[in-house]
Design a protein around this motif. Structure first.
Motif, short mmCIF file in Angstrom:
data_model
loop_
_atom_site.label_atom_id
_atom_site.label_comp_id
_atom_site.label_asym_id
_atom_site.label_seq_id
_atom_site.Cartn_x
_atom_site.Cartn_y
_atom_site.Cartn_z
N THR A 295 -34.22 9.05 -57.78
CA THR A 295 -33.52 8.03 -58.59
C THR A 295 -32.08 7.86 -58.11
O THR A 295 -31.58 6.74 -57.98
N ASN A 296 -31.41 8.96 -57.81
CA ASN A 296 -30.04 8.89 -57.32
C ASN A 296 -29.96 8.24 -55.94
O ASN A 296 -29.01 7.51 -55.64
N ALA A 298 -32.01 5.89 -54.79
CA ALA A 298 -32.19 4.46 -55.00
C ALA A 298 -30.95 3.81 -55.59
O ALA A 298 -30.63 2.65 -55.29
N LYS A 299 -30.19 4.59 -56.38
CA LYS A 299 -29.01 4.03 -57.06
C LYS A 299 -27.77 4.06 -56.18
O LYS A 299 -27.01 3.08 -56.13
N HIS A 300 -27.56 5.16 -55.47
CA HIS A 300 -26.29 5.36 -54.77
C HIS A 300 -26.39 5.31 -53.25
O HIS A 300 -25.36 5.24 -52.58
N PRO A 302 -28.83 3.14 -51.18
CA PRO A 302 -29.96 2.25 -50.89
C PRO A 302 -30.20 2.13 -49.38
O PRO A 302 -29.25 2.00 -48.60
N LEU A 331 -24.09 1.02 -53.62
CA LEU A 331 -24.07 -0.25 -54.34
C LEU A 331 -22.73 -0.41 -55.06
O LEU A 331 -22.17 0.56 -55.57
N ALA A 334 -21.65 1.28 -58.64
CA ALA A 334 -22.64 2.29 -58.98
C ALA A 334 -22.00 3.67 -59.00
O ALA A 334 -22.40 4.57 -58.28
N SER A 336 -21.20 7.34 -60.21
CA SER A 336 -22.07 8.34 -60.83
C SER A 336 -21.33 9.06 -61.94
O SER A 336 -20.19 9.46 -61.78
#
Length: 520
Positions: A295-296, A298-300, A302, A331, A334, A336
């Motif tokens: 998940t991280n 895909a979020k931070h 890509p 991104l 984005a 954290s």
């Protein structure tokens, strides 16, 4: 507290003694007892009220500036400048509002005008000198004190805000840990409740089955009742947690399916998974580690390639998820909050393992977990959470450094400007001094009655501005006489100034004199 109060009193006494010393030294030459008494009264009044009544202290110090227009031996009282600088800074540092100080300064400047016109020898000139002292010796230190006070208040407010942010982050971290505990409890409710329900169903079927005597049927009934009761109690104790953090993925999640779904979403994953014989609690923790890490990514990160390694040797399971640096960067927006990692750390801790998460040597990010089989929960390491979450602590330290730097600038910038002005004034003074020198040989060759037109080519380009204030001979009693002053070649470091004076009348030299300040 007592020691701090004593230091304050000692500081006030030291300031008062120093200012009183400047008053005594400044009045030795004029020998004016009225000036001495007034100066000491100003020092005592301003220093004595500086801490409790800073506005009164400023008013008393400004009142001392009214001594400038008075003819105290034809000199400007230097002690006024020292008192104004010290007490104006103290007042600016301690006054909660700026308006009283501004009004006090304006009132003193306005009141000084009629006093200068009535008592001053130069009228408006004396008033201008008083206003100049008020501006440079009163207003500037007062503004510096106000700046230091406001900066201090802003810094304290910022530190309080940072502490509030720190407390809020601790609450967020604790909520993340509790949320993960709730998710674990919810998993237990789903899996254990399901098994207990199956036991109750089988016991009920056994109760109505044929071939059993009454004792066996009673035992089956008791088993069914106990299983139903255990299921209900489990639902009461744990099931309420589902409202806040119900699981959104299967209880017995499969790592292969998780990685396949991540690939289908576009992640580039190379995986090696070996979970044969892994206890359910450990398998669940490994599933959550891989899930949170993907998940991280895909979020931070890509587009970054990901490597997933899950291996087990029968005694422990090692999980490692490493992503390469993102080709296009993270991104936008984005940022954290590390909440997922906090919950993940709690999950791994309760499974008896350890978790490490951070940048690797290749510029990517690595999440590594070690999960022993059958281990008890380990103690929480507060330093880990602090290292991940406590960004406000770093911001607080940066704010403190910024405040210290600003305070240094508040002192250094005025001193730098003063030094620059002093340097420019010194250069101008030396230029004027050197360009107003009249050679002694030329002075000796000048004759009384010589026409001004013959003398002018031999004179310097400008007159001497810094000349003796005493010892000047009387001017010639000739109508329309005009005197010019030139340097004698004496060094500017010599306080005993000397000058050549040439007096002209009707276009002719009528007198020439050489005099010095220290001459009898």
């Amino acid at each position: 507290m007592v020691t701090k109060r004593r230091w304050r009193v000692a500081l006030d006494v030291a300031i008062g003694v120093f200012l009183a010393f400047t008053v005594v030294v400044g009045t030795l030459e004029s020998r004016s007892y009225w000036e001495l008494a007034g100066g000491l009264a100003v020092v005592v009044g301003s220093v004595g009220t500086a801490r409790r009544y800073p506005t009164v202290s400023l008013g008393v110090a400004l009142a001392g500036a009214l001594a400038v227009p008075f003819p105290y031996g034809d000199h400007v009282p230097v002690w006024v400048v020292f008192v104004l600088v010290a007490m104006s800074y103290q007042a600016g540092l301690r006054m909660p509002r700026a308006r009283p100080g501004i009004l006090t300064g304006i009132a003193c400047a306005v009141l000084g005008l009629p006093i200068a016109l009535v008592f001053g020898q130069d009228g408006l000139g004396d008033w201008a000198a008083m206003v100049a002292i008020l501006v440079f010796a009163g207003l500037s230190p007062w503004l510096l004190g106000r700046y230091v006070r406001v900066r201090g208040e802003l810094a304290r407010a910022g530190w309080r805000r940072a502490e509030e942010m720190e407390s809020r982050q601790r609450l967020v971290a604790e909520q993340a840990r509790l949320r993960e505990r709730a998710r674990i409890a919810s998993d237990m409710h789903d899996s254990l409740g399901h098994e207990l329900s199956l036991i109750a169903v089988r016991a009920a079927a056994l109760e109505v089955a044929g071939g059993l005597d009454d004792a066996q049927r009673d035992a089956a009934a008791q088993l069914r009742t106990s299983a139903a009761t255990a299921t209900e109690r489990l639902r009461e104790i744990i099931g309420v947690l589902r409202e806040d953090a119900a699981p959104v993925e299967p209880v017995q999640g499969d790592l292969g399916e998780l990685i396949a779904r991540a690939r289908a979403s576009g992640l580039l994953i190379e995986s090696t998974v070996d979970t044969d014989g892994v206890p359910p609690m450990v398998a669940r923790a490994a599933y959550r580690v891989v899930q949170e890490a993907l998940t991280n990514v895909a979020k931070h990160a890509p587009g970054a390639a990901v490597t997933v390694r899950v291996t087990s040797d029968g005694a422990r399971t090692d999980v490692r998820v490493v992503n390469a640096p993102p080709p296009a960067g993270p991104l936008p927006g984005a940022a954290s909050g590390h909440v997922g990692l906090i919950g993940l750390r709690e999950r791994v801790r309760l499974a008896g393992g350890t978790l490490r998460a951070g940048p690797d040597d290749a510029g990517g990010f690595a999440v590594t977990a070690t999960l022993p089989h059958g281990a008890a929960p380990v103690e929480r390491q507060e330093s880990d959470d602090e290292a991940e979450v406590s960004t406000s602590a770093r911001e607080l330290e940066l704010a403190r450094r910024d405040v210290r730097r600003s305070l240094i600038q508040a002192v250094a910038v005025p001193l730098g400007l003063f030094a620059m002005v002093l340097a420019v004034a010194g250069i101008a003074f030396l230029h004027q001094w050197n360009s107003s020198e009249l050679p002694a040989g030329v002075y000796e060759q000048l004759r009384i009655g010589q026409p001004r037109a013959d003398v002018a080519p031999q004179l310097p380009e400008r007159e001497r501005a810094a000349r003796p204030v005493r010892g000047e001979p009387p001017r010639p009693a000739v109508a329309g006489v005009a005197c010019e002053y030139y340097g004698t070649g004496r060094s500017w470091l010599d306080n005993d100034y000397a000058a050549f004076r040439l007096c002209f009348a009707d276009g002719k030299l009528v007198a020439k004199d050489k005099f010095a300040e220290g001459a009898p």
